[in-house]
Design an enzyme around this catalytic site. Sequence first.
Site, PDB file in Angstrom:
ATOM      1  CG  ASP A   1      -0.392  -0.087   2.519  1.00  0.00           C
ATOM      2  OD1 ASP A   1       0.847  -0.177   2.612  1.00  0.00           O
ATOM      3  OD2 ASP A   1      -1.145  -0.059   3.518  1.00  0.00           O
ATOM      4  CB  SER A   2       4.580   1.665  -0.121  1.00  0.00           C
ATOM      5  OG  SER A   2       4.764   0.527  -0.945  1.00  0.00           O
TER       6      SER A   2
ATOM      7  CE  LYS B   1       3.240  -5.866   3.845  1.00  0.00           C
ATOM      8  NZ  LYS B   1       2.765  -4.693   4.596  1.00  0.00           N
TER       9      LYS B   1
ATOM     10  CD  GLU C   1       0.501  -1.551   7.966  1.00  0.00           C
ATOM     11  OE1 GLU C   1       0.127  -0.707   8.822  1.00  0.00           O
ATOM     12  OE2 GLU C   1       0.974  -1.228   6.877  1.00  0.00           O
TER      13      GLU C   1
ATOM     14  CD  GLU D   1       7.791  -0.199   7.707  1.00  0.00           C
ATOM     15  OE1 GLU D   1       6.857  -0.926   7.322  1.00  0.00           O
ATOM     16  OE2 GLU D   1       7.977   0.964   7.284  1.00  0.00           O
TER      17      GLU D   1
ATOM     18  CG  ASP E   1       0.427  -4.059   2.065  1.00  0.00           C
ATOM     19  OD1 ASP E   1       0.448  -4.886   3.004  1.00  0.00           O
ATOM     20  OD2 ASP E   1       1.241  -3.126   1.957  1.00  0.00           O
TER      21      ASP E   1
HETATM   22  O1  KIV Z   1       3.502  -1.096   1.681  1.00  0.00           O
HETATM   23  C1  KIV Z   1       4.663  -1.502   1.631  1.00  0.00           C
HETATM   24  O2  KIV Z   1       5.395  -1.288   0.670  1.00  0.00           O
HETATM   25  C2  KIV Z   1       5.164  -2.257   2.760  1.00  0.00           C
HETATM   26  C3  KIV Z   1       6.642  -2.452   2.840  1.00  0.00           C
HETATM   27  C4  KIV Z   1       7.246  -1.215   3.346  1.00  0.00           C
HETATM   28  C5  KIV Z   1       7.011  -3.639   3.634  1.00  0.00           C
HETATM   29  O3  KIV Z   1       4.425  -2.666   3.612  1.00  0.00           O
END
Ligand code: KIV
Length: 264
Positions: free
Chosen positions: A45-46, A112, A114, A181, A84
């Site tokens: 989600d970056s 993934k 969080e 992280e 994500d």
């Molecule tokens: O969103 C992302 O790119 C991430 C990485 C920083 C691990 O979660």
Amino acid sequence: MAGMTISKLNQMKAAGEKIASLTAYDATFAKLFAQCGIDFMLVGDSLGNVVQGQTSTLPVTVEQIAYHTEAVRRGAPEAFIIADMPFMSYATPEQACLEAAKLMRAGANMVKLEGGEWLLDTIRMLVERSVPVCAHLGLMPQSVNLLGGYKIQGRDQAMAANTVRQALAAQQAGAQLLVLECVPTELGELISSKLSIPVIGIGAGVKTDGQILVMHDMFGLNSDYLPKFVKNFLAETSDFAAAVELYIQQVKEGTFPGPEHSFE
Ligand code: KIV
């Protein structure tokens, strides 16, 4: 690497072979990363920051992650792809299942999420329904407003012990990978040694089982703010492929991240 699976990632951990991964958002770079031999890709989600120009990951939607996952899958048909789950798309276990299904249908091999203890039922429910899960602990960018900024986590003993507990609980609930992280090297090492699943660090020191970087950071494309754990591999090489190959090589031989990219 073509044909990557969770069991191969586990074998790599058992054999002490470091896992090298990158974020990817489009077909062209996904194809390049696959050709260079990256072990897995994350549609992070970056993308809110590096693709959309947002100031955080919070505005990103499941539909946007699915769109980019489809593109990455087209570029790298054999790759192991993690997608994500964005902010508030897994607020309840039931919602998580419905939203994860969209990402799996888009081509992801794993999702993934969080979070710590509050996520355990969600992890269990996803895994029981055949959605592999990667947990994400330490600095969790979706919690930036709660944390008051992007800060190193787990420096004091209580917080470090809590992160270890949460990592073990996530594994026990069925998570098959952990992204850790922005924590001190010592904590990255401790968690990697306590878990049987691979621990992939970003700003978590050199002792984790593998590394991940946001691709734009690895190419030195974010000029306004570079976190300490980032290295510009393009600066030492002649083109994108050479930069990716150097990144993979340095992760595998354990020379990246160095002390200058790590926290104490
Ligand atoms: O969103 C992302 O790119 C991430 C990485 C920083 C691990 O979660």
